[in-house]
Enzyme design. Structure first.
Site, PDB file in Angstrom:
ATOM      1  N   GLU A  83       0.843  -1.191   0.000  1.00 31.88           N
ATOM      2  CA  GLU A  83       0.000   0.000   0.000  1.00 31.88           C
ATOM      3  C   GLU A  83       0.881   1.246   0.000  1.00 31.88           C
ATOM      4  OE1 GLU A  83      -3.099   2.064   3.228  1.00 31.88           O
ATOM      5  OE2 GLU A  83      -2.574  -0.058   3.370  1.00 31.88           O
ATOM      6  N   ASP A 132       0.305   5.049   0.576  1.00 28.74           N
ATOM      7  CA  ASP A 132      -0.628   6.101   0.977  1.00 28.74           C
ATOM      8  C   ASP A 132      -0.092   7.454   0.511  1.00 28.74           C
ATOM      9  OD1 ASP A 132      -2.417   4.392   2.276  1.00 28.74           O
ATOM     10  OD2 ASP A 132      -1.209   4.412   4.104  1.00 28.74           O
ATOM     11  N   GLU A 185      -3.382  10.793   3.310  1.00 28.33           N
ATOM     12  CA  GLU A 185      -4.352  10.518   4.368  1.00 28.33           C
ATOM     13  C   GLU A 185      -4.469  11.811   5.150  1.00 28.33           C
ATOM     14  OE1 GLU A 185      -4.596   6.202   5.829  1.00 28.33           O
ATOM     15  OE2 GLU A 185      -2.461   6.710   5.916  1.00 28.33           O
ATOM     16  N   HIS A 188       3.865   1.425   2.646  1.00 24.76           N
ATOM     17  CA  HIS A 188       3.739   0.208   3.444  1.00 24.76           C
ATOM     18  C   HIS A 188       4.128  -1.007   2.583  1.00 24.76           C
ATOM     19  CE1 HIS A 188       0.993   1.870   6.693  1.00 24.76           C
ATOM     20  NE2 HIS A 188       0.735   2.733   5.741  1.00 24.76           N
TER      21      HIS A 188
END
Length: 499
Positions: free
Chosen positions: A230, A232, A235, A246
């Protein structure tokens, strides 16, 4: 990026065979054009679309109007086990605006937080599509990704998240033949939290071992989770923002069970890095960089252009991922990411690298699961395979989004490095309160562009002092913008990560 879905119960009709497709509501995907750019800076419009995740959809018996799932409970007759449930139940089409508060206009997508129709819907998760049956795949290395965001109406406790995950382009149909719905109906989700609230995984239901959530009337967890890398990009709410890679040791969407899913019982025993390596300007020591009002370098009451660049060690698309840089554009000024100012970090950083992540984890006393899961090199492996763009809005039934915008964990003093992540009170973010007080909260993502480093953004203004390169001493003058025409080489994102 783990979030719980408000799966609504209606009374309508269906069709036949496996994790199937219902026929009551035609599935019509909202249009979302985006642009791909070349090194020369010319950009071409692509006619993309968006689809809502399958977890939000009405699930009913094939050929009947009986709900397979109501509230946070499966129907025991239709769903006695995972395989039978997938054969008996169908995912139906979506009323995007009326039921879910999802509207598209021009090159923008607006996601409303609470939508009240026959039933109340909370939040949503959507994917960018290349066609009606395939997700759009992005290969990020040696490229940059740019978008505009208006999050002025997102208070404490909410998360307007834009990110990439390593989903299958067809939603898993070719790998899992019992999945009859595919990307057209938003199947195949995975992320680095290995979420266990997903109702269908690998063409089967997640019924066995299902436990209803004690504090979310729409959610629960089953025996299985679904894992993948993942990235990101964003956020955020009006008070805080983070960008966080991640990595995972698995190299595609993978179903997990037991300790391989990680989770609170064995957080770091899973196949993915649940914490990631986050750059949140507030957490990294600059509390005036991003926030609501003119007193902040980035003013969240206004639209923001967010640029994320993915550099490799040899500046090619096949090289190892080595650095992630961030820029912003607002009011005609290009603004590089803030520099870190944290006790225990001897070098100031304004980008994400393996060196930054190691120094951050050491200074904060955090487990370095980022490194143990392969760091940026492993993150780059997922990018090589291609990733799907996710756009969502959600609240947090686990820890009230405190990991993003407040002090977390609340058992440690806020003065301890890494604990304070934003200005929101530790009493904020309770989902029932946020849903009652901010039902009209929303986020708008627009003007998506993708291309080589330096191809997707420019500015007519001069932003002040030229920023330094990614990991070094910031230049005198602090956080000014670039003064050149192209900015690619100038300077330096259920979903809770609990770092």
């Amino acid at each position: 990026m783990f979030q719980s879905a408000a799966l609504l119960a209606f009374s309508l009709a269906a069709v036949s065979y496996g994790q199937q497709v219902g026929t009551n509501t035609a599935e019509t995907h909202p249009s979302l054009p985006f642009q791909t750019c070349t090194a020369s800076g010319s950009c071409t419009t692509v006619q993309g679309k968006v689809v809502i995740d399958s977890n939000w959809r009405w699930v009913h018996g094939v050929g009947s109007t009986t709900n397979c799932y109501t509230g946070n409970t499966w129907d025991a007759t239709l769903c006695p086990d995972d395989a039978t449930c997938a054969a008996n139940c169908a995912l139906d089409g979506a009323d995007y605006s009326g039921t879910y508060g999802i509207t598209a206009s021009g090159n923008g997508l607006t996601l409303k937080f609470v939508t009240q129709s026959a039933n109340k819907n909370i939040g949503s998760r959507t994917y960018l599509m290349a066609s009606d049956t395939q997700y759009q795949i992005f290969k990020l290395k040696n490229n940059e990704f740019t978008f505009d965001v208006d999050m002025s109406q997102l208070p404490c406790g909410l998360n307007g998240a834009l990110y990439f995950v390593q989903m299958d382009a067809d939603g898993g149909m070719s790998r899992f033949p019992t999945n009859k719905a595919g990307a057209k109906y938003g199947t195949g989700y995975c992320d680095s939290q290995c979420p266990r609230d997903i109702k269908f995984i690998n063409g089967q239901a997640n019924v066995q071992g299902w436990a209803s959530s004690p504090n979310d009337t729409n959610a629960g967890t089953g025996n299985f989770g679904t894992c993948c890398a993942e990235m990101d990009i964003w956020e955020a709410n009006s008070q805080a923002a983070a960008v966080t890679p991640h990595p995972c040791t698995v190299t595609q969407q993978t179903r997990c069970s037991g300790t391989t899913c990680g989770g609170t019982a064995g957080r770091y025993a899973g196949v993915c890095d649940p914490d990631g390596c986050d750059f949140n300007s507030w957490r990294m020591g600059n509390e005036t960089f991003l926030g609501s009002g003119s007193g902040f370098t980035i003013d969240t009451t206004q639209k923001i252009t967010v640029v994320t660049q993915f550099f490799t060690a040899d500046n090619t698309s096949t090289g190892a991922l080595s650095e992630i840089r961030r820029f912003y554009v607002q009011n005609g000024k290009v603004i590089p990411n803030s520099f870190s100012n944290v006790a225990g970090m001897t070098t100031q950083h304004n980008s994400i690298s393996d060196n930054f992540c190691t120094a951050q984890k050491t200074a904060f006393g955090d487990t370095n699961s980022f490194s143990s899961n392969g760091g940026l090199v492993q993150m780059g492996t997922a990018m090589d395979a291609g990733m799907v763009l996710v756009m969502s809005v959600w609240d947090d039934h686990a820890v009230n989004m405190l990991w993003l915008d407040s002090d977390y964990p609340t058992t440690a003093p806020a003065t301890q490095p890494g604990i304070s992540r934003g200005p929101c009170a530790t009493t904020s973010g309770v989902p029932a309160t946020v849903e009652a007080q901010s039902p009209n909260a929303q986020v708008t993502y627009s003007n998506i562009k993708f291309g080589p480093i330096g191809s997707t953004f420019s500015s007519s203004g001069t932003g002040g002092s030229s920023p330094g390169t990614g990991n070094g001493t910031p230049p005198a003058g602090g956080s000014g913008g670039c003064s050149t025409a192209k900015y690619g080489q100038c300077g330096g994102i259920g979903e809770p990560h609990f770092v």
